[in-house]
Each structure stands twice: as C-alpha cells, then as structure tokens.
Write a protein that holds these residues in place. Structure first.
Motif, mmCIF file in Angstrom:
data_model
loop_
_atom_site.group_PDB
_atom_site.id
_atom_site.type_symbol
_atom_site.label_atom_id
_atom_site.label_comp_id
_atom_site.label_asym_id
_atom_site.label_seq_id
_atom_site.Cartn_x
_atom_site.Cartn_y
_atom_site.Cartn_z
ATOM 1 N N GLU A 379 0.919 -1.424 0.032
ATOM 2 C CA GLU A 379 -0.155 -0.059 0.048
ATOM 3 C C GLU A 379 0.937 1.364 0.035
ATOM 4 O OE1 GLU A 379 -3.527 0.015 0.065
ATOM 5 O OE2 GLU A 379 -3.039 -2.000 -0.761
ATOM 6 N N ALA A 380 1.855 1.131 0.562
ATOM 7 C CA ALA A 380 2.827 2.329 0.847
ATOM 8 C C ALA A 380 3.597 2.683 -0.296
ATOM 9 C CB ALA A 380 3.798 2.212 2.050
ATOM 10 N N MET A 381 4.069 1.552 -1.237
ATOM 11 C CA MET A 381 4.604 1.577 -2.498
ATOM 12 C C MET A 381 3.775 2.107 -3.432
ATOM 13 S SD MET A 381 7.645 0.938 -3.640
ATOM 14 C CE MET A 381 8.591 0.375 -5.006
ATOM 15 N N VAL A 382 2.451 1.601 -3.582
ATOM 16 C CA VAL A 382 1.585 2.089 -4.595
ATOM 17 C C VAL A 382 1.422 3.722 -4.451
ATOM 18 C CG1 VAL A 382 -0.575 1.823 -5.526
ATOM 19 C CG2 VAL A 382 0.721 -0.222 -4.797
ATOM 20 N N TYR A 383 1.109 3.946 -3.128
ATOM 21 C CA TYR A 383 0.835 5.502 -2.818
ATOM 22 C C TYR A 383 1.959 6.297 -3.030
ATOM 23 C CZ TYR A 383 -1.227 9.202 -0.251
ATOM 24 O OH TYR A 383 -1.862 10.509 0.021
ATOM 25 N N ALA A 384 3.169 5.827 -2.697
ATOM 26 C CA ALA A 384 4.352 6.852 -2.910
ATOM 27 C C ALA A 384 4.385 6.986 -4.455
ATOM 28 C CB ALA A 384 5.584 6.100 -2.555
ATOM 29 N N HIS A 385 3.776 6.256 -5.403
ATOM 30 C CA HIS A 385 4.029 6.655 -6.860
ATOM 31 C C HIS A 385 2.642 7.429 -7.341
ATOM 32 C CE1 HIS A 385 7.099 3.402 -6.691
ATOM 33 N NE2 HIS A 385 7.469 4.010 -7.896
ATOM 34 N N LEU A 394 5.978 11.020 -4.366
ATOM 35 C CA LEU A 394 6.756 10.801 -2.981
ATOM 36 C C LEU A 394 8.156 9.746 -2.981
ATOM 37 C CD1 LEU A 394 3.642 9.943 -0.516
ATOM 38 C CD2 LEU A 394 5.150 11.993 -0.312
ATOM 39 N N PHE A 395 7.821 9.030 -3.863
ATOM 40 C CA PHE A 395 9.124 7.966 -4.161
ATOM 41 C C PHE A 395 10.387 8.680 -4.645
ATOM 42 C CE2 PHE A 395 11.369 4.678 -6.585
ATOM 43 C CZ PHE A 395 11.406 3.677 -5.578
ATOM 44 N N GLU A 396 10.087 9.776 -5.268
ATOM 45 C CA GLU A 396 11.173 10.194 -5.750
ATOM 46 C C GLU A 396 12.051 11.252 -4.596
ATOM 47 O OE1 GLU A 396 10.050 12.971 -8.803
ATOM 48 O OE2 GLU A 396 9.986 11.281 -10.099
ATOM 49 N N HIS A 397 11.478 11.101 -3.153
ATOM 50 C CA HIS A 397 12.085 11.754 -2.137
ATOM 51 C C HIS A 397 12.980 10.685 -1.650
ATOM 52 C CE1 HIS A 397 9.761 15.649 -2.091
ATOM 53 N NE2 HIS A 397 8.811 14.794 -2.574
ATOM 54 N N ALA A 398 14.056 10.675 -1.129
ATOM 55 C CA ALA A 398 15.004 9.747 -0.667
ATOM 56 C C ALA A 398 14.501 9.187 0.632
ATOM 57 C CB ALA A 398 16.395 10.453 -0.432
ATOM 58 N N VAL A 399 13.895 10.014 1.515
ATOM 59 C CA VAL A 399 13.555 9.550 2.830
ATOM 60 C C VAL A 399 12.478 8.551 2.600
ATOM 61 C CG1 VAL A 399 12.008 11.473 3.094
ATOM 62 C CG2 VAL A 399 12.950 10.333 5.128
ATOM 63 N N ILE A 400 11.736 8.687 1.602
ATOM 64 C CA ILE A 400 10.724 7.805 1.449
ATOM 65 C C ILE A 400 10.889 6.353 1.022
ATOM 66 C CG2 ILE A 400 8.289 7.096 -0.123
ATOM 67 C CD1 ILE A 400 8.086 9.511 2.139
ATOM 68 N N ARG A 401 12.041 6.498 -0.217
ATOM 69 C CA ARG A 401 12.877 5.245 -0.541
ATOM 70 C C ARG A 401 13.460 4.575 0.772
ATOM 71 N NH1 ARG A 401 14.287 8.834 -4.668
ATOM 72 N NH2 ARG A 401 16.627 8.758 -4.029
ATOM 73 N N ASN A 402 14.064 5.171 1.413
ATOM 74 C CA ASN A 402 14.693 4.723 2.502
ATOM 75 C C ASN A 402 13.862 3.923 3.556
ATOM 76 O OD1 ASN A 402 15.603 5.110 5.911
ATOM 77 N ND2 ASN A 402 17.347 4.701 4.429
#
Length: 516
Positions: A379-385, A394-402
């Motif tokens: 759910e977090a991965m899908v929402y981050a895109h 969101l996924f392009e923010h390094a803190v989210i990828r971390n």
C-alpha cells in the motif's frame, strides 16, 4: 453488459447525464453526484472522461467498485485502463517471491493452483465487504458457513496429508496425499490480504486453534459430533484459556472444575476473557483446574452453550482496540454443570495439550502477520507513486525510498524464516517438531509482530492522513495499525516468546554437551 466507446462516453457530460470510466467500465453517476463524499464538483470535473487514474489516487477500488457496481452501464474494451486495477497491484515483492516467478524449493504447481483458487475466493467473497464488516464490528455467520462449504476451513487445521474426516476434498484438485504445511501457508497468506485481523480470526479460530484439541485428544463420540460439522461451517467452537488473572501464564489459571460426589459431572466456576469468537461460538474448549496448583492440575473440558443454564454461563462482548468482527468475549461460569464425558483427553493433562496446540497457532499466526506487513509495504509503495509533494511523487524523495527499503528488507528476511520453519514441519516427525520447534517458533512470532509494527508505522507515515481515516484509499493500513496488538499479544506476548525462545536455545545447548 453492452459495449461502448470513450467517444460515446464523452457525450454524457452534463450533471443530468453524467458518465465516467474507471478501469474499462462506464458508470452513470448522475444520481450519485450529491451523495459523493468528496462533493459533486470533483465528479463534475471528470464526467465524460476516463477517470481511472484519479480514481485510484483517492479510492480503495475493491471496496468502492463493489459497493457501487450497480451504477455500471457499459464496458469499454479499448480502454487503456481496462486492466488498471490488476496492473496497479503488480508491485515487486507485493507477493512472496515464489509467487512472482522466482525459483523456490518449497512450492510446486499444486501450490500455484491453490493460490489462484484462494485469491479468487478472497477477492470475490471477502475483500469487497471488509470495510463494512469492520465498521459494524460483525461478520455475517453465513460467511463462515460458506467458507466451510467451499473447503477453506478444512485448509487450516494443521493435519497432513489431507484427512479423511474433512467434509470435502482439497481445493484446486490437489491430491489429498500431497497436501502439506506449505498448502496451508498459501491459504493463510492469501486470506490475510484482506488486511483485517478480526475477519481473519472469525474464520481461523475454529479450525486452527479451537477444534484441534478435539481432533487430536477428544473421544470418538466428541470427534464425530464436532469435527465434520465445524469444518463444514455448520457448527463453531472457541478456545477459552485466557483469564483476567492469567494470560501468557497459562499454568496459573484459576477457573476450577470440581467433580460432583457421584462423579458424573464437573462443576465449573471461573471467568475467561478476550475469548475470540466467544460472543457467537456454540461450543467452548475450556481450560480449568481439576487438580493441584501449576501446570499438572489443568484439564480441557468441552462446554456446549446450548445445554448450559442461563444462570450458570454468560457471554458478553469485549470492546477492543482492533480485531473488529472477531467476536471477542468475556465468559462467566457459575456452578456450570458439565458431563464428565466432556473431558478432552486425560484429566490433568490439559497443559500439555495446550502447549502442543500452541506451535500450530503461533506458526500460522506468523504467516498471517508477515502477510499483513507485506500489505503495508504494498500500500505504501503504490501510494508513493501516486501522491505528489513539492513537485514530485513521494517515491522520488530519498527519505521515502529509505522507509520502503527498510520495510522490504525486514519482510523478505522474515518470510524466509517463516518458510524455513514450515519446511522443518514437513520434514520432522511430530515428536521432533514438538521438542525442537517450540523455541524457534516463539522467536519467529516475536520477530513477525515487531516487523509488522514497524511496517504499519512506516506505511502510516508514508500515507499520512489517508491512513488515519477509516475507509478510503488508506483503510488497509489504518485497520492493520489498530490490529497490531491483536497479533503481538495473543498466543504469547513478545516478552514471553523471546524468553521462551532463548531458554529453549540454552536447553538445546545443554543437550549438545556445550561447554559454556
């Protein structure tokens, strides 16, 4: 259902004649404009168009489309978003890797067929209704009965190969002799995609932890009376061990069962608390003290709700933080008379039966727990895109990828441990499994609940406000966050599990004549 085109849908673009498209299906929302929770303006901005992308940004598709499917008026074969729902969920590691075409020594074609069967069943019969059942804190008993009829309940009893007493053959055309613990793993894993510990427990408790003492230790008459009816969904049973005074400390329960002078009945007195499915269960496997203090004075006794006198037995709901729909109850026994024939196994041997039952309960619990952690990641991965902040997703923010990376590394490592323990179950004798796997399974249970708690928190941080709102696109994470304690505490709290695991490791070291 008739077919149409995007060009034809575009002509339905007024408030009085408002159509839009989601995932290749055209919906007439004219009469729904004022009822839309987000207001009519948002819908008016998209009428006459393919609104699939914006729809998936803000809604839980399974819930919303099931609830408002009656608004569908046509299908659009050529729509580029006709497979949006499925494609959106094809996320790397959103399923265990064996299910995403990675090699594995544990699974074969029968497990893949079973997974397809279970996924179709869950998506069709459970997933669209979870939010409603969670909101009502009640699941229709007809659901339990149906899951028994189709064979789901029989998949979770921890008996291998498939037993003759099951009311139906294994699903997906699996050979009964080939049925093993990995098949049960597949079913429990798929079931927990619903992201509701309460609904899972509603279905899981009877076959997985309450009926099993009857299966393994009950009399022939008791088994004939209960096993097949419970597995077919006609009857149900709860496990009543925990008390207000004793949770993980099972050896010190206070509920007493005293024999009458003629030796024909037990008189039960005591209380049980946090008994899952206790509000509606017809039978109860009750742990009671029939002997002296400690573990050697406990027996298991079957109580039939239907033949108890109202003044002798009581059941009332317990409102909990999570696990809504599980029917958690507080039970009271006041001079409750039970025939001595309802003793399960031998008198004063109940503690050993409970301990033997725990391994299966805890192991299947770890399977459920790590899938819930995986749901949080998905759910977090899908929402981050989908979500954009400060000009980028969101996924392009390094803190989210971390955050996502830390979730994933813990999930995959723990999944490997779960599968390793399940493999040991398939290879060891029952005696070896009981003596060797108690400690590692306890450690694994603590590992899984801590990983789930971590993933639920991080997913909630990534989703932000939508995961703090009941219903909608963040409903799965919101539910899981509430349910974490419902997996970390029952079956043995993390502290007890960690202590048990390390004490068992020390015991094994002594058996190896280790010089420490």
């Amino acid at each position: 259902m008739r077919q149409t085109t995007l060009a034809q849908v575009a002509q339905h673009n007024t408030p009085a004649d408002a159509w839009l498209v989601v995932d290749g299906k055209a919906y007439d929302v004219s009469a729904f404009l004022d009822a839309h929770p987000g207001g009519r303006r948002i819908l008016l901005d998209h009428i006459g168009t393919d609104a699939s992308q914006v729809f998936h940004r803000f809604h839980n598709a399974a819930t919303v489309l099931a609830k408002f499917g009656h608004l569908q008026v046509a299908v659009i074969p050529e729509s580029n978003n006709a497979k949006q729902g499925k494609l959106a969920k094809q996320v790397a590691f959103a399923d265990p890797v064996w299910a995403q075409q990675w090699a594995s020594p544990y699974y074969n074609d029968s497990h893949r067929r079973l997974r397809e069967w279970a996924r179709d069943l869950v998506d069709r019969e459970l997933m669209p209704f979870i939010h409603e059942w969670d909101t009502d804190a009640k699941v229709p008993l007809s659901v339990y009965k149906k899951m028994g009829q189709v064979g789901l309940l029989s998949c979770m009893i921890g008996v291998f190969p498939w037993p003759d007493y099951a009311p139906c053959p294994p699903p997906a055309g699996i050979n009964p002799q080939e049925w093993n613990m990995f098949h049960e793993l597949v079913v429990i894993d798929e079931l927990n995609r619903i992201a509701s510990v309460g609904v899972n427990q509603f279905l899981w408790v009877t076959p997985a932890i309450a009926l099993t003492p009857v299966i393994h230790f009950g009399s022939v008459a008791m088994r004939e009376k209960l096993v097949k009816p419970c597995l077919s969904g006609e009857k149900n049973i709860a496990l009543a061990i925990t008390e207000p005074y004793a949770g993980s400390d099972v050896a010190n329960i206070l509920t007493k069962a005293t024999k009458t002078p003629d030796g024909k009945h037990y008189i039960l007195n005591g209380e049980k608390k946090w008994i899952t499915t206790g509000t509606w269960a017809e039978y109860f496997v009750v742990a009671a003290r029939t002997g002296g203090p400690g573990m050697n004075g406990i027996s298991l006794i079957l109580v039939d709700r239907a033949i108890t006198i109202a003044d002798e037995f009581g059941s009332r709901p317990v409102a909990c933080q999570g696990c809504r729909g599980s029917g958690t109850a507080f039970l009271t026994f006041e001079n409750c008379k039970v025939p001595v024939e309802n003793l399960i196994g031998l008198e004063n041997q109940g503690f050993s039966y409970i301990m033997k039952n725990f391994n299966h309960e805890r192991l299947t619990g770890t399977i459920a727990t790590i899938r819930l952690a995986r749901v949080c990641y998905e759910e977090a991965m899908v929402y981050a895109h989908k979500r954009r902040t400060f000009g980028k997703i969101l996924f392009e923010h390094a803190v989210i990828r971390n955050k996502l990376a830390h979730m994933l590394r813990q999930i995959e490592a723990t999944q490997a441990w779960v599968e390793f323990i399940v493999y040991q179950v398939t290879q060891m004798s029952k005696e070896d499994a009981l003596s060797k796997l108690g400690g590692p399974t306890a450690l694994l249970k603590a590992q899984c609940s801590q990983v789930l708690e971590y993933c639920a928190r991080e997913a909630s941080q990534i989703l932000g406000g939508v995961s703090y709102t009941k219903g909608g696109i963040g409903e799965k994470v919101e539910r899981i966050y509430r349910d974490v304690r419902g997996l970390a505490i029952p079956g043995g709290s993390e502290e007890i599990m960690l202590d048990l695991g390390i004490r068992q490791a020390q015991k094994a070291s002594s058996a190896f004549n280790s010089k420490m």
